[in-house]
Motif scaffolding. Structure first.
Motif, mmCIF file in Angstrom:
data_model
loop_
_atom_site.group_PDB
_atom_site.id
_atom_site.type_symbol
_atom_site.label_atom_id
_atom_site.label_comp_id
_atom_site.label_asym_id
_atom_site.label_seq_id
_atom_site.Cartn_x
_atom_site.Cartn_y
_atom_site.Cartn_z
ATOM 1 N N ILE A 95 0.829 -1.204 0.000
ATOM 2 C CA ILE A 95 0.000 0.000 0.000
ATOM 3 C C ILE A 95 0.864 1.254 0.000
ATOM 4 O O ILE A 95 0.608 2.211 -0.748
ATOM 5 N N GLU A 96 1.903 1.272 0.836
ATOM 6 C CA GLU A 96 2.800 2.431 0.905
ATOM 7 C C GLU A 96 3.508 2.670 -0.427
ATOM 8 O O GLU A 96 3.582 3.807 -0.909
ATOM 9 N N LEU A 97 4.024 1.609 -1.031
ATOM 10 C CA LEU A 97 4.720 1.747 -2.310
ATOM 11 C C LEU A 97 3.758 2.163 -3.422
ATOM 12 O O LEU A 97 4.116 2.968 -4.290
ATOM 13 N N THR A 98 2.540 1.623 -3.386
ATOM 14 C CA THR A 98 1.545 2.001 -4.390
ATOM 15 C C THR A 98 1.177 3.470 -4.282
ATOM 16 O O THR A 98 1.085 4.180 -5.289
ATOM 17 N N LEU A 99 0.957 3.936 -3.050
ATOM 18 C CA LEU A 99 0.634 5.350 -2.836
ATOM 19 C C LEU A 99 1.773 6.255 -3.279
ATOM 20 O O LEU A 99 1.540 7.313 -3.892
ATOM 21 N N ALA A 100 3.024 5.855 -2.977
ATOM 22 C CA ALA A 100 4.185 6.655 -3.389
ATOM 23 C C ALA A 100 4.264 6.749 -4.909
ATOM 24 O O ALA A 100 4.522 7.831 -5.462
ATOM 25 N N CYS A 101 4.027 5.629 -5.594
ATOM 26 C CA CYS A 101 4.060 5.626 -7.071
ATOM 27 C C CYS A 101 2.935 6.484 -7.654
ATOM 28 O O CYS A 101 3.140 7.226 -8.622
ATOM 29 N N LEU A 102 1.736 6.386 -7.062
ATOM 30 C CA LEU A 102 0.608 7.176 -7.547
ATOM 31 C C LEU A 102 0.855 8.669 -7.377
ATOM 32 O O LEU A 102 0.487 9.473 -8.244
ATOM 33 N N LEU A 103 1.477 9.050 -6.250
ATOM 34 C CA LEU A 103 1.791 10.457 -6.018
ATOM 35 C C LEU A 103 2.777 10.983 -7.058
ATOM 36 O O LEU A 103 2.676 12.126 -7.506
ATOM 37 N N LEU A 104 3.734 10.149 -7.435
ATOM 38 C CA LEU A 104 4.725 10.561 -8.429
ATOM 39 C C LEU A 104 4.113 10.633 -9.829
ATOM 40 O O LEU A 104 4.372 11.581 -10.580
ATOM 41 N N VAL A 105 3.291 9.629 -10.179
ATOM 42 C CA VAL A 105 2.725 9.559 -11.528
ATOM 43 C C VAL A 105 1.641 10.617 -11.739
ATOM 44 O O VAL A 105 1.583 11.268 -12.788
ATOM 45 N N TYR A 106 0.781 10.796 -10.728
ATOM 46 C CA TYR A 106 -0.350 11.711 -10.877
ATOM 47 C C TYR A 106 -0.142 13.009 -10.098
ATOM 48 O O TYR A 106 -1.090 13.576 -9.554
ATOM 49 N N GLU A 107 1.096 13.485 -10.069
ATOM 50 C CA GLU A 107 1.407 14.711 -9.323
ATOM 51 C C GLU A 107 0.633 15.908 -9.867
ATOM 52 O O GLU A 107 0.076 16.707 -9.106
ATOM 53 N N ASP A 108 0.578 16.049 -11.208
ATOM 54 C CA ASP A 108 -0.131 17.181 -11.813
ATOM 55 C C ASP A 108 -1.632 17.091 -11.557
ATOM 56 O O ASP A 108 -2.292 18.104 -11.274
ATOM 57 N N LYS A 109 -2.183 15.876 -11.677
ATOM 58 C CA LYS A 109 -3.617 15.684 -11.456
ATOM 59 C C LYS A 109 -3.994 15.999 -10.011
ATOM 60 O O LYS A 109 -5.037 16.623 -9.746
ATOM 61 N N ILE A 110 -3.128 15.581 -9.079
ATOM 62 C CA ILE A 110 -3.380 15.861 -7.661
ATOM 63 C C ILE A 110 -3.346 17.364 -7.407
ATOM 64 O O ILE A 110 -4.141 17.899 -6.633
#
Length: 228
Positions: A95-110
């Motif tokens: 879960i932690e690694l998935t969240l970290a990857c999502l934050l990096l990939v969807y930084e602009d969307k966030i």
């Protein structure tokens, strides 16, 4: 020699999990204290329920439950508890690694979602339907020396005193930078610290998984403990 090493591993695992359990109790207690004594994070509609006190409560509950399983499993040499402890650590790490990857990939969307949500929260504060939202905006603007989402013009003709860079007089001087920019700068400045913390946490979890599986395999080979 092997028996002594495994006993050392067992009691090391017990001590480490007991320490984690106590830390979890402290985090849980601090979360309860903040929930009772502070009213924060009504700043935006999306953050109304996802605030610091709730995060501390959830973190404290997870830490205490997982560490208690690890402590009891190691102490009683229970294969079922050790395997559950191993699986929980594995899923938490995923879960932690998935969240970290999502934050990096969807930084602009966030960033876009954050901007939209801040604007919605500002409109709610301008409507003065909730004093809690207004006080949270005052807290944010005081701490980050910012005003509005982009600048002080977001407030229209009713600019709060928390936007003033000094004493608010007849001709107040407002903070020129918006809170969105200041929040982005804050997260960027703490990005390295957050990354290191996640890496250290993952290393601790991997070590806990290794210890649990080593003890589990020893119990299985020796025929000790409860059978699955």
């Amino acid at each position: 020699m092997a028996q002594n090493c495994l006993k050392c591993l067992k009691y090391t695992m017990c001590a480490a999990n007991f320490l984690c359990f106590m830390c979890g109790v402290v985090v849980l207690g601090f979360g309860v204290y903040m929930l009772v004594n502070f009213r924060l994070a009504a700043l935006t509609p999306a953050l109304a329920n996802f605030n610091l006190s709730n995060m501390l409560l959830i973190s404290g509950i997870v830490i205490t439950c997982v560490s208690f399983l690890g402590f009891l499993g190691a102490l009683k040499e229970n294969r079922c508890l050790l395997l559950t402890f191993f699986l929980l650590l594995f899923f938490l790490m995923l879960i932690e690694l998935t969240l970290a990857c999502l934050l990096l990939v969807y930084e602009d969307k966030i960033g876009e979602l954050m901007t939209k949500d801040l604007n919605n929260g500002l409109e709610k504060a301008k409507a003065k339907n909730s004093t809690r939202v207004i006080s949270d905006w005052d807290l944010l603007q005081d701490n980050f020396q910012c005003c509005g989402v982009k600048n002080y013009t977001d407030w229209g003709d009713d600019v709060p005193s928390s936007c003033c860079s000094g004493p608010c007089g007849k001709k107040p001087i407002y903070n020129q930078k918006g809170c969105l920019e200041m929040l982005k700068n804050f997260f960027e400045e703490n990005f390295l610290t957050t990354g290191i913390s996640v890496i250290v946490l993952c290393i601790v979890e991997v070590l806990g998984m290794c210890f649990a599986m080593t003890l589990f395999c020893h119990i299985s080979r020796s025929g000790l403990g409860y059978k699955l």
